[in-house]
Design an enzyme around this catalytic site. Structure first.
Site, PDB file in Angstrom:
ATOM      1  N   GLU A 147      -6.308   7.107  -1.374  1.00  8.54           N
ATOM      2  CA  GLU A 147      -6.242   5.941  -0.489  1.00  8.54           C
ATOM      3  C   GLU A 147      -6.821   4.704  -1.164  1.00  8.54           C
ATOM      4  O   GLU A 147      -6.294   3.602  -1.019  1.00  8.54           O
ATOM      5  CB  GLU A 147      -6.985   6.219   0.830  1.00  8.54           C
ATOM      6  CG  GLU A 147      -6.213   7.043   1.820  1.00  8.54           C
ATOM      7  CD  GLU A 147      -4.887   6.421   2.199  1.00  8.54           C
ATOM      8  OE1 GLU A 147      -4.834   5.192   2.463  1.00  8.54           O
ATOM      9  OE2 GLU A 147      -3.885   7.145   2.220  1.00  8.54           O
TER      10      GLU A 147
ATOM     11  N   HIS B  98       1.568   4.329  -2.835  1.00 10.29           N
ATOM     12  CA  HIS B  98       1.587   5.792  -2.686  1.00 10.29           C
ATOM     13  C   HIS B  98       2.804   6.383  -3.399  1.00 10.29           C
ATOM     14  O   HIS B  98       2.703   7.393  -4.101  1.00 10.29           O
ATOM     15  CB  HIS B  98       1.651   6.177  -1.202  1.00 10.29           C
ATOM     16  CG  HIS B  98       0.325   6.173  -0.514  1.00 10.29           C
ATOM     17  ND1 HIS B  98      -0.785   6.801  -1.019  1.00 10.29           N
ATOM     18  CD2 HIS B  98      -0.064   5.627   0.675  1.00 10.29           C
ATOM     19  CE1 HIS B  98      -1.798   6.639  -0.185  1.00 10.29           C
ATOM     20  NE2 HIS B  98      -1.392   5.928   0.852  1.00 10.29           N
TER      21      HIS B  98
ATOM     22  N   HIS C 248       0.839  -1.205   0.000  1.00 10.23           N
ATOM     23  CA  HIS C 248       0.000   0.000   0.000  1.00 10.23           C
ATOM     24  C   HIS C 248       0.870   1.250   0.000  1.00 10.23           C
ATOM     25  O   HIS C 248       0.634   2.186  -0.778  1.00 10.23           O
ATOM     26  CB  HIS C 248      -0.912  -0.032   1.236  1.00 10.23           C
ATOM     27  CG  HIS C 248      -1.677   1.221   1.482  1.00 10.23           C
ATOM     28  ND1 HIS C 248      -3.008   1.374   1.146  1.00 10.23           N
ATOM     29  CD2 HIS C 248      -1.315   2.409   2.046  1.00 10.23           C
ATOM     30  CE1 HIS C 248      -3.423   2.591   1.486  1.00 10.23           C
ATOM     31  NE2 HIS C 248      -2.410   3.228   2.041  1.00 10.23           N
ATOM     32  N   GLU C 249       1.876   1.265   0.857  1.00 11.53           N
ATOM     33  CA  GLU C 249       2.756   2.440   0.943  1.00 11.53           C
ATOM     34  C   GLU C 249       3.599   2.586  -0.320  1.00 11.53           C
ATOM     35  O   GLU C 249       3.822   3.705  -0.799  1.00 11.53           O
ATOM     36  CB  GLU C 249       3.643   2.344   2.190  1.00 11.53           C
ATOM     37  CG  GLU C 249       2.891   2.316   3.508  1.00 11.53           C
ATOM     38  CD  GLU C 249       1.966   3.507   3.698  1.00 11.53           C
ATOM     39  OE1 GLU C 249       2.237   4.586   3.122  1.00 11.53           O
ATOM     40  OE2 GLU C 249       0.964   3.367   4.421  1.00 11.53           O
TER      41      GLU C 249
END
Length: 297
Positions: free
Chosen positions: A225, A148, A144-145
């Site tokens: 997100e 980003h 997930h990071e």
């Protein structure tokens, strides 16, 4: 430490913005003849974007110091080696340069990514998350990071913040000038835009417009997100990403230990309800879980 970082950032903004304005030859935007709209817009854009981009360029340095993140240069434990190897593998999948990897002391399960570009980033995870999450869930959080970083979310939000900062300052000063011109004495034309009413009204309108601007930035933040969750599912696994979000939901009562800008780049943030949801940087976890489940069908 946070107060010192705040003061250092603001001092840097003032110094850099003043230098840029001098180089551009922009002087006062208020005179007895009225507002010089071109000078006003340049003034607001310089301060709006300089503040946003200085925060972006200092983001890694500030994140390390404000959270106490310890960068893993040479893994000392099997847990650290697993974390570094996992981030390296995910970075290769995402097509980005290996970011710095760190662990910050926090009982709360959380993680964040920051950095001024996708090839000079930092990905950090809390000690609490590593202790309680299963490996597939922790891997999904790292993915997930990395999502980003690969999506360029830090730069995108810096640009959006710079735009809204500019227009908040711009329209606040136009409104303040109009109010001050209305309140000033007809005999004191030279004081237009420079009376006490002007400075008070600038403050009031910046607060009001700033509230609207915060809603806009938060809306963009919530959208990215969902994209980062999709990246987590793609680079790791959908069950792992859903499991990570469900575990975060089970721990929602814990205090949010990430502060300021880092909250927007964490895996989750403090619950907001009612009207305050408009200012939340993250969608409700139930909505994020549902979005991944629908995507998997």
């Amino acid at each position: 430490m946070r107060i010192l970082l705040f003061l250092a950032t603001n001092l840097a903004v003032i110094l850099v913005a003043s230098l840029v304005l001098n180089l551009l030859g922009v002087g006062s935007y208020v005179s007895s003849a009225g507002l010089n709209m071109t000078s006003l817009l340049i003034f607001c854009a310089v301060f709006g974007f300089v503040g946003s981009f200085i925060s972006l360029f200092m983001s890694k340095w500030m994140a390390k110091r404000s959270t106490g993140t310890q960068i893993i240069t040479e893994p000392r434990t099997t847990e650290e080696k697993w974390l570094v190897d996992t981030v390296a593998e995910l970075s290769q999948q995402a097509g980005i340069k290996m970011p710095e990897v760190g662990i910050f002391p926090s009982h709360q399960s959380n993680a964040f990514a920051t950095g001024w570009n996708k090839n000079d980033a930092l990905v950090a995870v809390s000690s609490g998350l590593l202790e309680r999450f299963r490996p597939e869930e922790a891997r999904a959080v790292m993915a997930h990071e990395i999502g980003h970083v690969a999506n360029g979310d830090m730069v995108t939000l810096a640009l959006i913040q710079g735009v809204v900062n500019t227009f908040v300052m711009f329209f606040a000063r136009i409104a303040a000038y109009a109010v001050d011109s209305f309140l000033k004495n007809d005999e004191d034309d030279s004081a237009a835009g420079e009376g006490i009413g002007y400075y008070i009204t600038v403050f009031v309108f910046e607060m009001l417009f700033g509230i609207i601007a915060s809603m806009i930035v938060a809306w963009f933040s919530r959208r990215r997100e969902y994209k980062a969750d999709e990246a987590g599912a793609m680079f790791a696994s959908t069950p792992g990403m859903i499991g990570a979000l469900q575990r975060l939901k089970a721990e929602q009562g814990m205090p949010d230990e990430l502060q300021g800008q880092l909250q927007a780049f964490g895996i989750s943030s403090h619950i907001k309800q009612g009207f305050m949801e408009l200012f939340s940087s993250h969608p409700p976890l139930d909505d994020r879980i549902a979005a991944l489940q629908n995507r998997a069908q």
